[in-house]
Design a protein around this motif. Structure first.
Motif, PDB file in Angstrom:
ATOM      1  N   ALA A  51     -14.233  20.046  29.750  1.00 23.67           N
ATOM      2  CA  ALA A  51     -13.214  21.718  29.080  1.00 23.67           C
ATOM      3  C   ALA A  51     -13.933  22.839  29.843  1.00 23.67           C
ATOM      4  N   LEU A  52     -16.108  22.645  29.232  1.00 23.34           N
ATOM      5  CA  LEU A  52     -16.578  23.611  30.418  1.00 23.34           C
ATOM      6  C   LEU A  52     -16.316  23.473  31.931  1.00 23.34           C
ATOM      7  N   VAL A  53     -16.763  22.050  32.107  1.00 23.38           N
ATOM      8  CA  VAL A  53     -16.852  22.157  33.499  1.00 23.38           C
ATOM      9  C   VAL A  53     -15.203  22.654  34.071  1.00 23.38           C
ATOM     10  N   ARG A  54     -14.555  22.126  33.733  1.00 27.02           N
ATOM     11  CA  ARG A  54     -12.995  22.258  33.943  1.00 27.02           C
ATOM     12  C   ARG A  54     -13.410  24.367  34.271  1.00 27.02           C
ATOM     13  N   ILE A  55     -13.696  25.155  33.441  1.00 27.73           N
ATOM     14  CA  ILE A  55     -13.324  26.286  33.230  1.00 27.73           C
ATOM     15  C   ILE A  55     -14.519  26.846  34.390  1.00 27.73           C
ATOM     16  N   LEU A  56     -15.504  26.831  34.240  1.00 26.78           N
ATOM     17  CA  LEU A  56     -16.280  27.292  35.701  1.00 26.78           C
ATOM     18  C   LEU A  56     -16.077  26.510  36.949  1.00 26.78           C
ATOM     19  N   THR A  57     -15.407  24.937  37.236  1.00 23.19           N
ATOM     20  CA  THR A  57     -14.389  24.976  38.140  1.00 23.19           C
ATOM     21  C   THR A  57     -13.715  26.546  38.551  1.00 23.19           C
ATOM     22  N   LEU A  58     -12.444  26.469  38.051  1.00 24.35           N
ATOM     23  CA  LEU A  58     -12.164  27.907  37.849  1.00 24.35           C
ATOM     24  C   LEU A  58     -12.356  28.758  38.398  1.00 24.35           C
ATOM     25  N   TYR A  59     -13.432  29.400  37.906  1.00 24.66           N
ATOM     26  CA  TYR A  59     -14.593  30.541  38.310  1.00 24.66           C
ATOM     27  C   TYR A  59     -14.757  30.656  39.331  1.00 24.66           C
ATOM     28  N   GLN A  60     -15.633  28.910  39.520  1.00 23.90           N
ATOM     29  CA  GLN A  60     -16.538  29.293  40.743  1.00 23.90           C
ATOM     30  C   GLN A  60     -15.393  29.874  41.793  1.00 23.90           C
ATOM     31  N   ASP A  61     -14.199  28.458  41.591  1.00 25.23           N
ATOM     32  CA  ASP A  61     -13.217  28.912  42.701  1.00 25.23           C
ATOM     33  C   ASP A  61     -13.286  30.458  43.048  1.00 25.23           C
ATOM     34  N   ILE A  62     -13.100  30.936  42.387  1.00 26.88           N
ATOM     35  CA  ILE A  62     -12.176  32.027  42.489  1.00 26.88           C
ATOM     36  C   ILE A  62     -13.323  33.204  42.922  1.00 26.88           C
ATOM     37  N   THR A  63     -14.900  33.052  42.097  1.00 28.40           N
ATOM     38  CA  THR A  63     -15.300  34.071  42.776  1.00 28.40           C
ATOM     39  C   THR A  63     -16.208  33.348  43.780  1.00 28.40           C
ATOM     40  N   GLY A  64     -16.264  32.894  45.009  1.00 30.42           N
ATOM     41  CA  GLY A  64     -16.886  31.928  45.001  1.00 30.42           C
ATOM     42  C   GLY A  64     -18.597  31.305  45.000  1.00 30.42           C
ATOM     43  N   VAL A  65     -19.144  31.942  43.997  1.00 32.96           N
ATOM     44  CA  VAL A  65     -20.273  31.535  43.804  1.00 32.96           C
ATOM     45  C   VAL A  65     -20.478  30.619  43.609  1.00 32.96           C
ATOM     46  N   PRO A  66     -21.229  29.603  43.970  1.00 26.14           N
ATOM     47  CA  PRO A  66     -21.185  28.204  43.598  1.00 26.14           C
ATOM     48  C   PRO A  66     -22.168  27.717  42.206  1.00 26.14           C
ATOM     49  N   VAL A  67     -22.023  26.860  40.980  1.00 28.04           N
ATOM     50  CA  VAL A  67     -22.246  27.174  39.882  1.00 28.04           C
ATOM     51  C   VAL A  67     -22.752  25.715  39.456  1.00 28.04           C
ATOM     52  N   SER A  68     -23.625  25.719  38.868  1.00 29.04           N
ATOM     53  CA  SER A  68     -24.382  24.019  38.461  1.00 29.04           C
ATOM     54  C   SER A  68     -24.488  24.143  37.117  1.00 29.04           C
ATOM     55  N   VAL A  69     -24.452  23.700  36.218  1.00 21.77           N
ATOM     56  CA  VAL A  69     -24.719  23.282  34.716  1.00 21.77           C
ATOM     57  C   VAL A  69     -25.182  22.404  33.909  1.00 21.77           C
ATOM     58  N   PHE A  70     -25.965  22.421  33.597  1.00 22.57           N
ATOM     59  CA  PHE A  70     -27.182  21.332  33.115  1.00 22.57           C
ATOM     60  C   PHE A  70     -27.206  21.341  31.618  1.00 22.57           C
ATOM     61  N   PHE A  71     -26.939  20.072  30.957  1.00 19.62           N
ATOM     62  CA  PHE A  71     -26.922  19.364  30.131  1.00 19.62           C
ATOM     63  C   PHE A  71     -28.442  18.821  29.860  1.00 19.62           C
ATOM     64  N   ASP A  72     -28.441  19.170  27.954  1.00 18.39           N
ATOM     65  CA  ASP A  72     -29.793  18.596  27.442  1.00 18.39           C
ATOM     66  C   ASP A  72     -29.802  17.457  27.403  1.00 18.39           C
ATOM     67  N   ALA A  73     -30.718  16.422  27.536  1.00 22.09           N
ATOM     68  CA  ALA A  73     -30.478  14.761  27.348  1.00 22.09           C
ATOM     69  C   ALA A  73     -30.604  14.432  25.637  1.00 22.09           C
ATOM     70  N   ARG A  74     -31.250  15.378  25.339  1.00 31.30           N
ATOM     71  CA  ARG A  74     -31.773  15.003  23.476  1.00 31.30           C
ATOM     72  C   ARG A  74     -30.213  15.437  22.511  1.00 31.30           C
ATOM     73  N   HIS A  75     -29.097  15.425  23.544  1.00 28.04           N
ATOM     74  CA  HIS A  75     -28.184  15.497  22.556  1.00 28.04           C
ATOM     75  C   HIS A  75     -27.306  15.006  23.164  1.00 28.04           C
ATOM     76  N   ARG A  76     -27.155  14.377  24.104  1.00 24.94           N
ATOM     77  CA  ARG A  76     -26.693  12.757  24.276  1.00 24.94           C
ATOM     78  C   ARG A  76     -27.497  11.023  23.821  1.00 24.94           C
ATOM     79  N   ARG A  77     -26.333  10.563  23.663  1.00 24.45           N
ATOM     80  CA  ARG A  77     -26.742   8.677  23.307  1.00 24.45           C
ATOM     81  C   ARG A  77     -26.059   8.173  24.341  1.00 24.45           C
ATOM     82  N   GLY A  78     -27.211   7.022  24.435  1.00 22.88           N
ATOM     83  CA  GLY A  78     -26.369   6.518  25.570  1.00 22.88           C
ATOM     84  C   GLY A  78     -27.020   7.013  27.337  1.00 22.88           C
TER      85      GLY A  78
END
Length: 173
Positions: A51-78
């Protein structure tokens, strides 16, 4: 005239808007500050990240500013999810033993030479670190407000244009 202006920040010492070349987002920090996004799903779930990636994609499309989103490994299983080629924004997962903050700091340091960078996080220490590297910072709450305002402006403009086209089509008959 720009239909939707790019995100600009008013840098007080320059007294003029500054265009950004990239927005770096601490994904889990933003998800924790936005409980309405993917409501009913845990903040570290794949559904919330999607859901976050989807809304950030919309924002990037509207503004034209590239977005990079970072997630921590410590919250990931596998293992980290495979990169999705259809994602128009950059989604990065820190390797085990590293934090998203470390990746954001490295990216901010490398990209600062190319122009203005905005880092979105609630972590005050992280904001101070990337500011020292030359990046701008924004709290998650401020960014959410900016994003929602931009999306609302887009909806309003699209509705206005649709009304105009409907009237134009009806007048042809």
């Amino acid at each position: 005239m720009l239909l939707f202006p790019v995100l600009t920040l008013d840098r007080s010492e320059y007294r003029s808007p500054v265009a950004l070349i990239r927005i770096l987002v601490d994904g889990y920090s933003l998800l924790h500050q936005w409980p309405e996004l993917a409501a009913g799903h845990p903040r570290h779930s794949a559904q919330a990240r999607h859901a976050l990636v989807r809304i950030l994609t919309l924002y990037q499309d509207i503004t034209g500013v590239p977005v990079s989103v970072f997630f921590d490994a410590r919250h990931r299983r596998g293992p980290a999810p495979a990169p999705e080629p259809e994602n128009p924004i950059e989604v990065l997962y820190s390797p085990p033993g590293q934090t998203a903050d470390a990746l954001i700091e490295r990216a901010a340091a490398r990209l600062a030479a190319w122009g203005e960078i905005l880092v979105v996080t609630e972590d005050r220490a992280e904001r101070e670190t990337v500011q020292a590297l030359g990046a701008w910072t924004c709290s998650c709450r401020e960014f959410i407000q900016q994003l929602q305002q931009t999306l609302q402006e887009q909806r309003t403009e699209l509705n206005r244009r649709n009304r105009h086209e409907r009237l134009r089509f009806q007048n042809r008959r």
